[in-house]
Write an enzyme that holds these catalytic residues in place. Structure first.
Site, PDB file in Angstrom:
ATOM      1  N   ALA A  70       0.841  -1.203   0.000  1.00  0.00           N
ATOM      2  CA  ALA A  70       0.000   0.000   0.000  1.00  0.00           C
ATOM      3  C   ALA A  70       0.869   1.243   0.000  1.00  0.00           C
ATOM      4  CB  ALA A  70      -0.908  -0.012   1.223  1.00  0.00           C
ATOM      5  N   THR A  94      -3.446   3.981   1.103  1.00  0.00           N
ATOM      6  CA  THR A  94      -4.536   4.022   2.061  1.00  0.00           C
ATOM      7  C   THR A  94      -5.618   4.991   1.581  1.00  0.00           C
ATOM      8  OG1 THR A  94      -3.089   3.458   3.907  1.00  0.00           O
ATOM      9  CG2 THR A  94      -5.126   4.613   4.453  1.00  0.00           C
ATOM     10  N   ASN A 119       8.874   9.212   3.815  1.00  0.00           N
ATOM     11  CA  ASN A 119       7.647   9.865   3.375  1.00  0.00           C
ATOM     12  C   ASN A 119       6.840  10.401   4.544  1.00  0.00           C
ATOM     13  OD1 ASN A 119       4.685   8.687   3.587  1.00  0.00           O
ATOM     14  ND2 ASN A 119       6.066   6.916   3.686  1.00  0.00           N
ATOM     15  N   ALA A 120       6.237  11.550   4.296  1.00  0.00           N
ATOM     16  CA  ALA A 120       5.326  12.165   5.250  1.00  0.00           C
ATOM     17  C   ALA A 120       4.048  12.542   4.516  1.00  0.00           C
ATOM     18  CB  ALA A 120       5.966  13.401   5.883  1.00  0.00           C
ATOM     19  N   MET A 121       3.585  11.620   3.673  1.00  0.00           N
ATOM     20  CA  MET A 121       2.488  11.908   2.755  1.00  0.00           C
ATOM     21  C   MET A 121       1.196  12.294   3.467  1.00  0.00           C
ATOM     22  SD  MET A 121       4.117  11.570  -0.073  1.00  0.00           S
ATOM     23  CE  MET A 121       2.875  11.559  -1.349  1.00  0.00           C
ATOM     24  N   GLY A 122       0.825  11.519   4.491  1.00  0.00           N
ATOM     25  CA  GLY A 122      -0.379  11.867   5.241  1.00  0.00           C
ATOM     26  C   GLY A 122      -1.674  11.419   4.587  1.00  0.00           C
ATOM     27  N   PHE A 123      -1.686  10.212   4.014  1.00  0.00           N
ATOM     28  CA  PHE A 123      -2.906   9.653   3.416  1.00  0.00           C
ATOM     29  C   PHE A 123      -3.516  10.579   2.366  1.00  0.00           C
ATOM     30  CE2 PHE A 123      -4.210   6.934   7.389  1.00  0.00           C
ATOM     31  CZ  PHE A 123      -3.120   6.117   7.176  1.00  0.00           C
ATOM     32  N   ASN A 181      -5.384   0.301   8.598  1.00  0.00           N
ATOM     33  CA  ASN A 181      -4.123   1.018   8.827  1.00  0.00           C
ATOM     34  C   ASN A 181      -4.286   1.942  10.030  1.00  0.00           C
ATOM     35  OD1 ASN A 181      -1.759   2.495   8.742  1.00  0.00           O
ATOM     36  ND2 ASN A 181      -1.811   2.842   6.527  1.00  0.00           N
ATOM     37  N   SER A 184       0.347   4.104  10.432  1.00  0.00           N
ATOM     38  CA  SER A 184       1.121   5.123   9.724  1.00  0.00           C
ATOM     39  C   SER A 184       1.574   6.195  10.706  1.00  0.00           C
ATOM     40  CB  SER A 184       0.267   5.766   8.625  1.00  0.00           C
ATOM     41  OG  SER A 184       0.917   6.914   8.110  1.00  0.00           O
ATOM     42  N   ASN A 186       2.167   9.255   9.871  1.00  0.00           N
ATOM     43  CA  ASN A 186       1.958  10.559   9.246  1.00  0.00           C
ATOM     44  C   ASN A 186       0.586  11.172   9.445  1.00  0.00           C
ATOM     45  OD1 ASN A 186       4.604  10.517   8.172  1.00  0.00           O
ATOM     46  ND2 ASN A 186       3.919   9.139   6.549  1.00  0.00           N
ATOM     47  N   THR A 187      -0.266  10.511  10.221  1.00  0.00           N
ATOM     48  CA  THR A 187      -1.545  11.081  10.628  1.00  0.00           C
ATOM     49  C   THR A 187      -1.520  11.230  12.143  1.00  0.00           C
ATOM     50  OG1 THR A 187      -2.787  10.115   8.779  1.00  0.00           O
ATOM     51  CG2 THR A 187      -4.043  10.730  10.732  1.00  0.00           C
ATOM     52  N   LYS A 217      -2.512  -4.022  10.068  1.00  0.00           N
ATOM     53  CA  LYS A 217      -1.122  -3.703   9.760  1.00  0.00           C
ATOM     54  C   LYS A 217      -0.502  -2.984  10.951  1.00  0.00           C
ATOM     55  CE  LYS A 217       1.805  -1.798   6.093  1.00  0.00           C
ATOM     56  NZ  LYS A 217       1.824  -1.228   4.723  1.00  0.00           N
ATOM     57  N   ASN A 246       4.671  -1.516   8.923  1.00  0.00           N
ATOM     58  CA  ASN A 246       4.597  -0.211   8.277  1.00  0.00           C
ATOM     59  C   ASN A 246       5.981   0.456   8.329  1.00  0.00           C
ATOM     60  OD1 ASN A 246       3.454   2.244   7.201  1.00  0.00           O
ATOM     61  ND2 ASN A 246       1.514   1.711   8.182  1.00  0.00           N
ATOM     62  N   THR A 247       6.053   1.735   7.957  1.00  0.00           N
ATOM     63  CA  THR A 247       7.320   2.466   7.987  1.00  0.00           C
ATOM     64  C   THR A 247       7.733   2.770   9.431  1.00  0.00           C
ATOM     65  OG1 THR A 247       6.148   4.574   7.767  1.00  0.00           O
ATOM     66  CG2 THR A 247       6.923   3.518   5.741  1.00  0.00           C
ATOM     67  N   GLY A 265      12.345   0.879   2.998  1.00  0.00           N
ATOM     68  CA  GLY A 265      13.487   0.442   2.199  1.00  0.00           C
ATOM     69  C   GLY A 265      14.523  -0.297   3.015  1.00  0.00           C
TER      70      GLY A 265
END
Length: 357
Positions: A70, A94, A119-123, A181, A184, A186-187, A217, A246-247, A265
Site C-alpha cells: 500500500a 490508504t 515519506n510524510a504523505m499523510g494519506f 491502517n 502510519s 503521518n496522521t 497492519k 509499516n514504515t 526500504g
C-alpha cells in the site's frame, strides 16, 4: 525492460522531485493498463506462472507471493498495470472516507545511499467514492486486490471508529481483503489506536458489516512483545491476518534521515524482520501472515517466507530496482524452494519455525 535500461531511466527520473517522478510513472502505468497489446506483452514477460508459487488464500488464487505494498497506488489507478509488472497481488490505498490533500510538500524524499525512502504523505487520496468507481470497472478482473483503509486527518481520535465503519460499509463487497491502517506515522494520533480496546471494537464493527477478510497492519516502532500482544488481540478479535510492518520513525537508522515522516526500504529491513519474526513465532499456523519492509531480493523474501510469511510485499525496492525486480524475485524463489527439497511454497512457509516446535 532490462536492468540496464531501467538504470538509465532511473537516472532521468531521479532528477525530478520524488513525488513528481511518481506522477510521471503513474502516467506510464495508466497507459499500460489501457493498452491491451502493451499489457499482454509485459505480462507475458514479467508474470511467472508456476505451481511452485501458487497459493489459495482468502478464497482467491495468488499466482505468486510478491505483492505491491500500500502507498504506491493510493486511489486504485494502477491495478491492471500492476498485474502486467508481474505482481501476484496488489494493495491499494490508504483510502480515507473523504478526499484529503495530505501533508504539505515536500513530503517524499529519497535516501539514495541507503536505497530507502522517507515519506510524510499523510494519506493523500481522492477518497472512497473515487476508489469505488475504479473498482467497479474491475469487476471481472481476476486478480487479488487488498484495500488499505484509514481515518481522515480531521477526524478526532475519539471518532475514529466512525471513519472505519464508513469504510467497511463502502468496501464490504469489493476487493479480496481489507487492511486496517492504524500504524502510519503521518496522521497525528493514528498510532494511538494501536491498543486493545480500539482493536476489539474495530474488528467487532468490521465483522458485523463485511464478510471480507480483515487484516491489521502494525508499526515496527514498538517492542517485539508489544507487537505480539497486539497481533494476538487482533486475531482473537477476528482478524484474518497480520501485516508487519509499516514504515519506521527510528531516524537513527540513517544519518541522512529527516526528523519527520516514516522510513522505508533497506534501512528498515532488519527492524521489520525482527518484529515479523516475533509475531510469526507466536502466530504462525494460526492466521495468515504478510511481511513487508526492506524486501528487495529473493533472499530476503525467502527469509520472510521461511519465518512464516505466506505473502510478501515490496515498494521501495521496486523504486530502486525497477519492474524486473518482481520477475527476478519469483524466478529465484522457485530455485530456492526447490534447493531446499520442497515441491511448492506451502512446504517452505514457516520451515524455519520447525526448530522451535
Amino acid at each position: 525492460m532490462s536492468i540496464c535500461s531501467y538504470e538509465n531511466l532511473k537516472k532521468i527520473m531521479f532528477k525530478f522531485q520524488p513525488e513528481t517522478a511518481h506522477t510521471i510513472a503513474g502516467w506510464g502505468l495508466r497507459a499500460i493498463g489501457s493498452c491491451p497489446i502493451t499489457f499482454n506483452l509485459l505480462q507475458k514477460r514479467n508474470f511467472i506462472d508456476s505451481q511452485v508459487l501458487r497459493q489459495d488464500i482468502f478464497g482467491a488464487t495468488f499466482y505468486n507471493p510478491v505483492g505491491l505494498a500500500a502507498g504506491f497506488d493510493k486511489d486504485g489507478d494502477y491495478v491492471k498495470a500492476t498485474a502486467a509488472l508481474g505482481f501476484g497481488f496488489t494493495e491499494i490505498g490508504t483510502v480515507t472516507p473523504l478526499p484529503q490533500p495530505g501533508n504539505p510538500k515536500p513530503r517524499l524524499f529519497r535516501l539514495v545511499e541507503d536505497e530507502s525512502l522517507q515519506n510524510a504523505m499523510g494519506f493523500n487520496n481522492k477518497g472512497s467514492y473515487h476508489m469505488i468507481k475504479k473498482l467497479k470497472k474491475l469487476k471481472f478482473f481476476c486478480y487479488p486486490v487488498g484495500i488499505n483503509i484509514g481515518k481522515n486527518k480531521v477526524t478526532p481520535e475519539i471518532e475514529a471508529i466512525d471513519d472505519y465503519k464508513r469504510l467497511f460499509r463502502a468496501f464490504k463487497d469489493f476487493g479480496t481483503y481489507i487492511v486496517v491502517n492504524i500504524s502510519s506515522p503521518n496522521t497525528p494520533g493514528l498510532r494511538n489506536l494501536q491498543n486493545e480496546q480500539f482493536i476489539n471494537e474495530l474488528f467487532k464493527v468490521g465483522k458485523s458489516i463485511t464478510k471480507k477478510p480483515i487484516l491489521l497492519k502494525l508499526a515496527p516502532d514498538m517492542t517485539a512483545s508489544e507487537a505480539v500482544e497486539l497481533a494476538k488481540i487482533a486475531v482473537k478479535a477476528g482478524a484474518s491476518g497480520i501485516i508487519a510492518t509499516n514504515t519506521t520513525i527510528d531516524y537513527s537508522l540513517s544519518p541522512r534521515a529527516k526528523d519527520f515522516g516514516g522510513l522505508s526500504g533497506a534501512v528498515l529491513k532488519d527492524k521489520s524482520f525482527e518484529i515479523f519474526d516475533a509475531i510469526a513465532k507466536e502466530l504462525f499456523g494460526k492466521t495468515v501472515l504478510i511481511s513487508v519492509g526492506g524486501i528487495s531480493d529473493a533472499k530476503e523474501a525467502y527469509r520472510r517466507i521461511k519465518a512464516g510469511a505466506s505473502l510478501v510485499q515490496i515498494y521501495t525496492g521496486f523504486i530502486y530496482k525497477g519492474p524486473d525486480i518482481v520477475r527476478n524475485i519469483n524466478q529465484e524463489l522457485i530455485k530456492l524452494i526447490r534447493q531446499d527439497g520442497f515441491e511448492n511454497i506451502y512446504e517452505a512457509i514457516g520451515s524455519a519455525r520447525w526448530n522451535f516446535s
